[in-house]
Design a protein around this motif. Structure first.
Motif, PDB file in Angstrom:
ATOM      1  N   MET A 170       1.153  -1.241  -0.188  1.00 16.03           N
ATOM      2  CA  MET A 170       0.070  -0.086   0.277  1.00 16.03           C
ATOM      3  C   MET A 170       1.321   1.459  -0.122  1.00 16.03           C
ATOM      4  SD  MET A 170      -2.797   1.369   3.270  1.00 16.03           S
ATOM      5  CE  MET A 170      -4.527  -0.106   2.525  1.00 16.03           C
ATOM      6  N   GLY A 171       0.655   2.109  -1.244  1.00 17.27           N
ATOM      7  CA  GLY A 171       1.465   3.962  -1.104  1.00 17.27           C
ATOM      8  C   GLY A 171       2.752   3.299  -1.265  1.00 17.27           C
ATOM      9  N   GLY A 174      -7.541  -9.203   3.539  1.00 15.53           N
ATOM     10  CA  GLY A 174      -8.703  -8.958   4.697  1.00 15.53           C
ATOM     11  C   GLY A 174      -9.219  -7.187   4.653  1.00 15.53           C
ATOM     12  N   VAL A 175      -8.045  -6.964   5.951  1.00 11.38           N
ATOM     13  CA  VAL A 175      -8.388  -5.516   6.083  1.00 11.38           C
ATOM     14  C   VAL A 175      -8.432  -4.425   5.151  1.00 11.38           C
ATOM     15  CG1 VAL A 175      -6.714  -4.174   7.614  1.00 11.38           C
ATOM     16  CG2 VAL A 175      -6.056  -6.371   7.970  1.00 11.38           C
ATOM     17  N   LEU A 204     -12.703  -1.295   2.471  1.00  7.24           N
ATOM     18  CA  LEU A 204     -13.532  -0.595   1.699  1.00  7.24           C
ATOM     19  C   LEU A 204     -14.786  -1.367   1.454  1.00  7.24           C
ATOM     20  CD1 LEU A 204     -13.119  -0.224  -1.013  1.00  7.24           C
ATOM     21  CD2 LEU A 204     -12.861  -2.263  -2.092  1.00  7.24           C
ATOM     22  N   ALA A 205     -15.737  -1.988   2.474  1.00  7.71           N
ATOM     23  CA  ALA A 205     -17.107  -2.670   2.681  1.00  7.71           C
ATOM     24  C   ALA A 205     -17.165  -1.545   3.569  1.00  7.71           C
ATOM     25  CB  ALA A 205     -17.184  -3.752   3.131  1.00  7.71           C
ATOM     26  N   VAL A 218     -17.080  -7.784   0.462  1.00  4.73           N
ATOM     27  CA  VAL A 218     -15.976  -7.222  -0.763  1.00  4.73           C
ATOM     28  C   VAL A 218     -14.685  -8.504  -0.052  1.00  4.73           C
ATOM     29  CG1 VAL A 218     -14.295  -6.137  -0.896  1.00  4.73           C
ATOM     30  CG2 VAL A 218     -16.355  -4.707  -0.309  1.00  4.73           C
ATOM     31  N   GLY A 219     -14.560  -9.043  -1.307  1.00  2.00           N
ATOM     32  CA  GLY A 219     -13.825  -9.967  -1.672  1.00  2.00           C
ATOM     33  C   GLY A 219     -12.499  -9.368  -2.328  1.00  2.00           C
TER      34      GLY A 219
END
Length: 192
Positions: A102-103, A112-113, A118-119, A135-136
């Protein structure tokens, strides 16, 4: 990210090593070679073989295609072929763990995080309850499913736009493409 050490750390955190499969295959090969070596030494020493003499084993292997029953030979060949395919898949497969960078830094986040965040964002932006959004996250896709109550109109493209904008903020590497579905819940029948 230009630092080679950080790139190596991120790669180790996002990819699965093949250590277990490699060790298992090497142990099996070592055991087979040790057995074969033992049989050859026993043959040269004039002692009785442990299981089968090397010459008798080789003769059996050469005669195997014409041996009976043919169904057992075919079944054995299928088992060996499946084992070969599994080893090839292990050798050539990506071996990715369910994580993304990320980033621009060496921040590694579990899928999962990302899915949970996002959900929550999609639910907040669309005015839904959190349990109405599922969300998956896969390696290159995010599958967003919205289950609104009957009578609530949700535009699928609004879901895609909301999820895509949020994922763009996360700067995931590799980038994730959004697929969205809106599945309306059925109204419950009144109890009689």
């Amino acid at each position: 990210m230009t630092d080679p050490a950080l790139r190596r750390v991120v790669r180790r955190e996002t990819h699965s090593p093949r250590t277990v499969a490699t060790v298992v295959v090497l142990v099996l090969i070592a055991l087979a070679l040790a057995y074969l070596g033992t049989e050859v030494v026993l043959r040269l020493a004039g002692a009785r073989p442990l299981l089968v003499a090397p010459a008798a084993g080789l003769a059996w292997l050469v005669a195997l295609p014409s041996a009976q029953p043919a169904a057992a030979i075919v079944a054995g060949a299928v088992v060996i072929a499946v084992l070969g395919v599994v080893l090839i898949v292990l050798a050539l497969g990506a071996g990715r763990l369910p994580k993304h960078r990320m980033g621009q830094d060496a921040v590694v986040v579990d899928n999962g995080v990302i899915a949970s965040a996002l959900a929550q964002h999609v639910a907040d932006e669309l005015g839904l309850r959190r349990d109405e959004v599922t969300v998956g996250i896969a390696h290159r896709t995010a599958d967003v499913t919205v289950h609104p109550e009957a009578g609530t109109e949700i535009d699928r493209f609004a879901v895609i736009r909301t999820a895509t904008d949020e994922l763009d903020r996360y700067e995931l590497d590799p980038t994730v493409r959004v697929r969205a579905r809106v599945q309306y819940r059925q109204e419950k029948e009144p109890a009689a």
